[in-house]
Design a protein around this motif. Structure first.
Motif, PDB file in Angstrom:
ATOM      1  N   ASP A  82       0.829  -1.206   0.000  1.00  0.00           N
ATOM      2  CA  ASP A  82       0.000   0.000   0.000  1.00  0.00           C
ATOM      3  C   ASP A  82       0.862   1.254   0.000  1.00  0.00           C
ATOM      4  OD1 ASP A  82      -2.278  -1.488  -0.030  1.00  0.00           O
ATOM      5  OD2 ASP A  82      -2.713  -1.295   2.112  1.00  0.00           O
ATOM      6  N   GLU A  83       2.004   1.212   0.654  1.00  0.00           N
ATOM      7  CA  GLU A  83       2.896   2.361   0.726  1.00  0.00           C
ATOM      8  C   GLU A  83       3.450   2.688  -0.676  1.00  0.00           C
ATOM      9  OE1 GLU A  83       6.933   3.844   3.052  1.00  0.00           O
ATOM     10  OE2 GLU A  83       6.132   1.848   3.388  1.00  0.00           O
TER      11      GLU A  83
ATOM     12  N   PRO B  32      -2.836   5.607   1.914  1.00  0.00           N
ATOM     13  CA  PRO B  32      -2.512   5.925   3.328  1.00  0.00           C
ATOM     14  C   PRO B  32      -2.919   4.766   4.240  1.00  0.00           C
ATOM     15  CG  PRO B  32      -4.430   7.178   2.594  1.00  0.00           C
ATOM     16  CD  PRO B  32      -3.906   6.455   1.406  1.00  0.00           C
TER      17      PRO B  32
ATOM     18  N   LYS C 117      -4.593   2.722   7.343  1.00  0.00           N
ATOM     19  CA  LYS C 117      -5.955   2.833   7.904  1.00  0.00           C
ATOM     20  C   LYS C 117      -5.956   3.297   9.313  1.00  0.00           C
ATOM     21  CE  LYS C 117      -7.737  -0.640   4.845  1.00  0.00           C
ATOM     22  NZ  LYS C 117      -8.362  -1.897   4.670  1.00  0.00           N
TER      23      LYS C 117
END
Length: 94
Positions: A86-87, A92, A94
């Motif tokens: 995700d990075e 961002p 959660k």
């Protein structure tokens, strides 16, 4: 005013009908300008040379697409997008 415009239109129409039936060939400097008709057909020699150059150009492109596909597809393997975090994707936390 309408009468003067009408007279100029009639004069122009008269000039067009007088000269419009003749197809003119105008010579300018080093080439011939053809008005309302096609140019002279190319010679068989020019057609043959054009076909040879075109054939060579297509052979060159297709041969290099076949033997060196890295120029089009890239030189590296495509990354596996399922392994991105995700990075890395800019999501961002959660």
């Amino acid at each position: 005013m309408l009468l003067s415009k009408g007279l100029s239109c009639l004069r122009n129409l008269q000039k067009l009908t007088k000269n419009g039936s003749q197809l003119k060939e105008i010579t300018r400097n080093s080439h011939v300008f053809n008005y309302r008709k096609g140019g002279p057909p190319p010679s068989k020699r020019i057609v043959l040379i054009a076909e040879l150059v075109q054939g060579f150009a297509w052979w060159w492109v297709l041969w290099h697409c076949w033997t060196e596909p890295g120029h089009i597809l890239g030189e590296f393997e495509y990354p596996d997008t399922t392994k991105w975090t995700d990075e890395e994707l800019g999501i961002p936390p959660k």
